[in-house]
Design a protein around this motif. Structure first.
Motif, PDB file in Angstrom:
ATOM      1  N   ALA A 288       5.988  24.814  32.590  1.00 33.61           N
ATOM      2  CA  ALA A 288       4.499  24.352  32.473  1.00 33.61           C
ATOM      3  C   ALA A 288       3.789  25.286  32.656  1.00 33.61           C
ATOM      4  N   ARG A 289       2.671  25.300  32.370  1.00 38.31           N
ATOM      5  CA  ARG A 289       1.707  26.509  32.597  1.00 38.31           C
ATOM      6  C   ARG A 289       0.617  26.632  33.634  1.00 38.31           C
ATOM      7  N   ASP A 290       0.683  25.281  34.419  1.00 37.69           N
ATOM      8  CA  ASP A 290      -0.095  25.131  35.581  1.00 37.69           C
ATOM      9  C   ASP A 290       0.178  24.125  36.370  1.00 37.69           C
ATOM     10  N   GLY A 291      -0.565  23.775  37.475  1.00 36.49           N
ATOM     11  CA  GLY A 291      -0.137  22.795  38.295  1.00 36.49           C
ATOM     12  C   GLY A 291      -0.467  21.328  37.933  1.00 36.49           C
ATOM     13  N   VAL A 292      -1.541  21.219  37.075  1.00 36.00           N
ATOM     14  CA  VAL A 292      -1.939  19.945  36.272  1.00 36.00           C
ATOM     15  C   VAL A 292      -0.692  19.639  35.319  1.00 36.00           C
ATOM     16  N   GLU A 293      -0.188  20.529  34.675  1.00 35.58           N
ATOM     17  CA  GLU A 293       0.869  20.124  33.646  1.00 35.58           C
ATOM     18  C   GLU A 293       2.154  19.938  34.294  1.00 35.58           C
ATOM     19  N   ALA A 294       2.493  20.512  35.480  1.00 34.47           N
ATOM     20  CA  ALA A 294       3.812  20.339  36.296  1.00 34.47           C
ATOM     21  C   ALA A 294       3.472  19.027  36.727  1.00 34.47           C
ATOM     22  N   ILE A 295       2.654  18.661  37.331  1.00 42.57           N
ATOM     23  CA  ILE A 295       2.602  17.325  38.096  1.00 42.57           C
ATOM     24  C   ILE A 295       2.668  16.112  36.964  1.00 42.57           C
ATOM     25  N   GLN A 296       1.991  16.291  35.927  1.00 45.75           N
ATOM     26  CA  GLN A 296       2.019  15.209  34.619  1.00 45.75           C
ATOM     27  C   GLN A 296       3.779  15.354  34.187  1.00 45.75           C
ATOM     28  N   LEU A 297       4.222  16.401  34.021  1.00 47.79           N
ATOM     29  CA  LEU A 297       5.657  16.479  33.806  1.00 47.79           C
ATOM     30  C   LEU A 297       6.635  15.777  34.710  1.00 47.79           C
ATOM     31  N   TYR A 298       6.367  16.134  35.779  1.00 46.70           N
ATOM     32  CA  TYR A 298       7.281  15.498  37.069  1.00 46.70           C
ATOM     33  C   TYR A 298       6.983  14.047  37.089  1.00 46.70           C
ATOM     34  N   ARG A 299       5.761  13.417  36.613  1.00 43.70           N
ATOM     35  CA  ARG A 299       5.578  12.181  36.810  1.00 43.70           C
ATOM     36  C   ARG A 299       6.303  11.428  35.558  1.00 43.70           C
ATOM     37  N   GLN A 300       6.204  12.122  34.344  1.00 42.68           N
ATOM     38  CA  GLN A 300       6.876  11.686  33.239  1.00 42.68           C
ATOM     39  C   GLN A 300       8.329  11.442  33.497  1.00 42.68           C
ATOM     40  N   SER A 301       9.045  12.374  34.008  1.00 38.78           N
ATOM     41  CA  SER A 301      10.330  12.407  34.379  1.00 38.78           C
ATOM     42  C   SER A 301      10.763  11.612  35.324  1.00 38.78           C
ATOM     43  N   LEU A 302       9.918  11.131  36.363  1.00 30.56           N
ATOM     44  CA  LEU A 302      10.254  10.097  37.378  1.00 30.56           C
ATOM     45  C   LEU A 302      10.303   8.847  36.559  1.00 30.56           C
ATOM     46  N   ASP A 303       9.346   8.474  35.805  1.00 28.48           N
ATOM     47  CA  ASP A 303       9.179   7.330  34.905  1.00 28.48           C
ATOM     48  C   ASP A 303      10.358   7.108  34.097  1.00 28.48           C
ATOM     49  N   SER A 304      10.966   7.972  33.715  1.00 29.86           N
ATOM     50  CA  SER A 304      11.973   7.979  32.452  1.00 29.86           C
ATOM     51  C   SER A 304      13.345   7.731  33.359  1.00 29.86           C
ATOM     52  N   GLY A 305      13.360   7.863  34.680  1.00 29.40           N
ATOM     53  CA  GLY A 305      14.397   7.772  35.450  1.00 29.40           C
ATOM     54  C   GLY A 305      15.380   8.966  35.403  1.00 29.40           C
TER      55      GLY A 305
ATOM     56  N   VAL B  97      12.092  22.348  41.411  1.00 29.26           N
ATOM     57  CA  VAL B  97      10.873  22.986  40.776  1.00 29.26           C
ATOM     58  C   VAL B  97      10.557  24.221  41.405  1.00 29.26           C
ATOM     59  N   ILE B  98      10.270  25.176  40.497  1.00 28.47           N
ATOM     60  CA  ILE B  98       9.761  26.524  40.816  1.00 28.47           C
ATOM     61  C   ILE B  98       8.310  26.888  40.194  1.00 28.47           C
ATOM     62  N   MET B  99       7.585  26.834  41.394  1.00 33.38           N
ATOM     63  CA  MET B  99       6.081  26.985  41.111  1.00 33.38           C
ATOM     64  C   MET B  99       5.425  28.220  41.542  1.00 33.38           C
ATOM     65  N   ASP B 100       4.579  28.963  40.521  1.00 33.65           N
ATOM     66  CA  ASP B 100       3.775  30.062  41.028  1.00 33.65           C
ATOM     67  C   ASP B 100       2.576  29.504  41.700  1.00 33.65           C
ATOM     68  N   LEU B 101       2.619  30.134  42.847  1.00 33.62           N
ATOM     69  CA  LEU B 101       1.422  30.006  43.910  1.00 33.62           C
ATOM     70  C   LEU B 101       0.223  30.093  43.434  1.00 33.62           C
ATOM     71  N   THR B 102      -0.309  31.049  42.580  1.00 33.26           N
ATOM     72  CA  THR B 102      -1.636  31.417  42.325  1.00 33.26           C
ATOM     73  C   THR B 102      -1.930  31.535  40.591  1.00 33.26           C
ATOM     74  N   ILE B 103      -2.828  30.744  40.344  1.00 37.93           N
ATOM     75  CA  ILE B 103      -3.002  30.346  39.156  1.00 37.93           C
ATOM     76  C   ILE B 103      -4.546  30.630  38.673  1.00 37.93           C
ATOM     77  N   PRO B 104      -4.908  31.569  38.162  1.00 34.65           N
ATOM     78  CA  PRO B 104      -6.165  31.876  37.914  1.00 34.65           C
ATOM     79  C   PRO B 104      -7.033  30.911  37.226  1.00 34.65           C
ATOM     80  N   GLY B 105      -7.896  30.586  37.776  1.00 32.81           N
ATOM     81  CA  GLY B 105      -8.669  29.466  37.067  1.00 32.81           C
ATOM     82  C   GLY B 105      -8.060  28.158  36.781  1.00 32.81           C
ATOM     83  N   GLY B 106      -6.974  27.763  37.556  1.00 32.92           N
ATOM     84  CA  GLY B 106      -6.114  26.641  37.357  1.00 32.92           C
ATOM     85  C   GLY B 106      -5.646  26.224  38.670  1.00 32.92           C
ATOM     86  N   MET B 107      -4.977  25.085  38.546  1.00 33.41           N
ATOM     87  CA  MET B 107      -4.105  24.632  39.995  1.00 33.41           C
ATOM     88  C   MET B 107      -2.903  25.539  40.006  1.00 33.41           C
TER      89      MET B 107
END
Length: 385
Positions: free
Chosen positions: A289-306, A312-322
Motif C-alpha cells: 500500500a502507498r499510504d494509510g488510506v489505502e492500507a485501511i481499505q485493504l485491511y477492511r477488504q481482507s477482513l471482509d474476505s475472511g 502490518v508494517i507501516m511507515d510512520l510519515t507519509i508526506p501529504g498523506g496519512m
C-alpha cells in the motif's frame, strides 16, 4: 562569582544551536534512510545467492558495510533533531568501550591503553549512540596525534554528591575519559569545540564533537574537556548509572523464516518493492500500500474476505498523506487484535522509542536488511493463535 551562571548560559546556548538544526537535519536523514533501505535491502537479498567464501559475497559484504557507515552518518544528523530520545536500556559499558575503541583504531599508528575498573555499573543507554560517542572521541584523539602515540581510555564508578556539580544529576555515574598526547586545543577554541560545524581540521566536517555533546545531554549526562597546547587533551564523559542489571544477550544472527500474509505500507516505491521481496524470501505473502488510506481499505477488504492479515508494517510519515501514526488507530478500530509494526527513517521518533503507547506491537528502523525484518516478524507473530 558568576562563573557557574556563565557556564549554565553557555550550555543553554550550545543546546539551542543544536536544536536550530533539527528540522533540516531530520528531513535530510529521513530521505537518506529511505534510499539506504532500498540499497541495503537489495544487497542483503543478493548476498543470499552466494556462498560466504565467494568473491561476490565478500564484495557485497563490503558494500553492506559502506551502507552501515552511511546509516551512521544519517544517525549523526538525526541526533540534532529537536525532541528526539535515545532508545535506552540497561547496558554493560565495559564491552561497549572495548569494542568501539579497538574498532576505530584498527590500522592506526596510535596504540590503545585501556584502563577499565572492575565492576563498572551498567548505564541506562542507547548502545549505538554511546558507541558513536566512544568512536568520535577516540577518532578525535587519533587525529590529534598524526605521528602516532598512545590513547588512554579509562572508566570508573563515581558518586556525585548533591550540589557538588551543578551541571550533573546527583547520584551514581560512570566516568569515561579519553586522553591523548597530541597538539592540544588553544584556549579560544575550547568554548567552540562542541559547536555544530566548528572545525580546525582540513578534512573535518565539524559534526563529531557536537554529535557527542548532543548524545550525552540526551542521556542526561555531562561532558567536559581539559587541554593544554602541545601536551594533549582529555575528554571526560559522565553517564548516570542504571539501577537495573544489564543483559549481554546478543540478537540471533540467523534468518528466521515464517508464513502468513503481511501488509506493507510505504510511500516510497523502492522501499515497498524491497520489503516485499524480503518477505517473500522469508516465506510470507505480501500486499503493498502507498499510504494509510489505502492500507485501511485493504485491511477492511481482507477482513471482509475472511482471510485477514497476520501482520502490518507501516511507515510512520507519509508526506501529504496519512501515515502510520494515524492509520494504526483506524486499523485497531477495525481489528483490535491487529499486529502492527512501525517503520521509520526517523529512528528517534517518539513512536519508535515508545511504540506500544501508540498502538504498535514492535518497530523496525530504516534502513534495514533481511535479518532485521526476519527478527521483528518472528517477535510479533510468536504468540499468534
Amino acid at each position: 562569582d558568576i562563573t557557574d551562571q556563565e557556564r549554565m548560559e553557555q550550555e543553554l546556548l550550545k543546546t539551542e544551536k543544536l536544536e536550530s538544526l533539527g528540522v533540516l537535519a531530520g528531513g535530510i536523514a529521513h530521505d537518506f534512510n529511505n534510499i539506504l533501505t532500498a540499497i541495503l535491502g537489495n544487497i542483503s537479498l543478493v548476498k543470499m545467492n552466494f556462498a560466504q567464501e565467494s568473491e561476490e559475497f565478500v564484495d557485497l559484504s563490503d558494500a553492506e558495510t559502506a551502507c552501515h557507515r552511511a546509516r551512521d552518518l544519517a544517525r549523526q544528523l538525526l541526533t540534532f533533531s529537536k525532541g528526539d530520545a535515545p532508545l535506552t536500556r540497561p547496558t554493560a559499558i565495559t564491552g561497549l568501550i572495548k569494542e568501539s575503541a579497538a574498532f576505530i583504531l584498527a590500522g592506526s599508528k596510535a596504540k590503545l591503553d585501556l584502563v577499565l575498573a572492575d565492576g563498572l555499573w551498567p548505564v541506562e543507554a542507547d548502545s549505538g549512540q554511546i558507541s558513536q560517542v566512544i568512536h568520535n572521541l577516540v577518532l578525535n584523539a587519533d587525529q590529534a596525534m598524526p605521528g602516532g602515540g598512545t590513547i588512554k581510555v579509562s572508566a570508573e564508578n563515581i558518586l556525585v554528591e548533591p550540589h557538588e556539580q551543578l551541571l550533573m544529576l546527583p547520584g551514581k555515574h560512570v566516568r569515561i575519559s579519553v586522553s591523548d598526547h597530541g597538539v592540544g586545543i588553544p584556549e579560544p577554541n575550547l568554548k567552540k569545540i562542541f559547536d555544530p560545524f566548528f572545525t580546525t581540521k582540513e578534512k573535518g566536517n565539524g559534526l563529531g564533537l557536537s554529535v557527542v555533546y548532543s548524545i550525552i545531554k540526551k542521556h542526561r549526562g555531562h561532558i567536559e574537556v581539559k587541554s593544554e597546547v602541545g601536551a594533549g587533551s582529555t575528554f571526560l564523559v559522565y553517564l548516570p548509572a542504571s539501577e537495573k542489571d544489564a543483559s549481554g544477550k546478543e540478537p540471533d544472527a540467523r534468518l528466521i523464516v515464517g508464513k502468513g500474509l503481511v501488509l506493507v505500507m510505504d510511500d516510497e516505491e523502492k522501499v515497498r518493492e524491497v520489503a516485499g521481496r524480503m518477505l517473500w524470501r522469508l516465506g510470507y505473502e505480501t500486499v503493498l500500500a502507498r499510504d494509510g488510506v489505502e492500507a485501511i481499505q485493504l485491511y477492511r477488504q481482507s477482513l471482509d474476505s475472511g482471510q485477514g492479515f497476520d501482520a502490518v508494517i507501516m511507515d510512520l510519515t507519509i508526506p501529504g498523506g496519512m501515515g502510520g501514526k494515524e492509520a494504526v488507530q483506524k486499523i485497531l478500530e477495525l481489528d483490535p487484535s491487529a499486529r502492527v509494526i512501525a517503520s521509520s527513517g526517523y529512528f528517534t521518533d517518539p513512536v519508535m522509542t515508545d511504540h506500544q503507547q501508540y498502538g504498535f506491537l514492535d518497530c523496525i528502523a530504516k534502513p534495514y536488511a533481511i535479518k532485521e525484518m526476519s527478527r521483528v516478524l518472528a517477535r510479533v507473530l510468536k504468540n499468534r493463535s
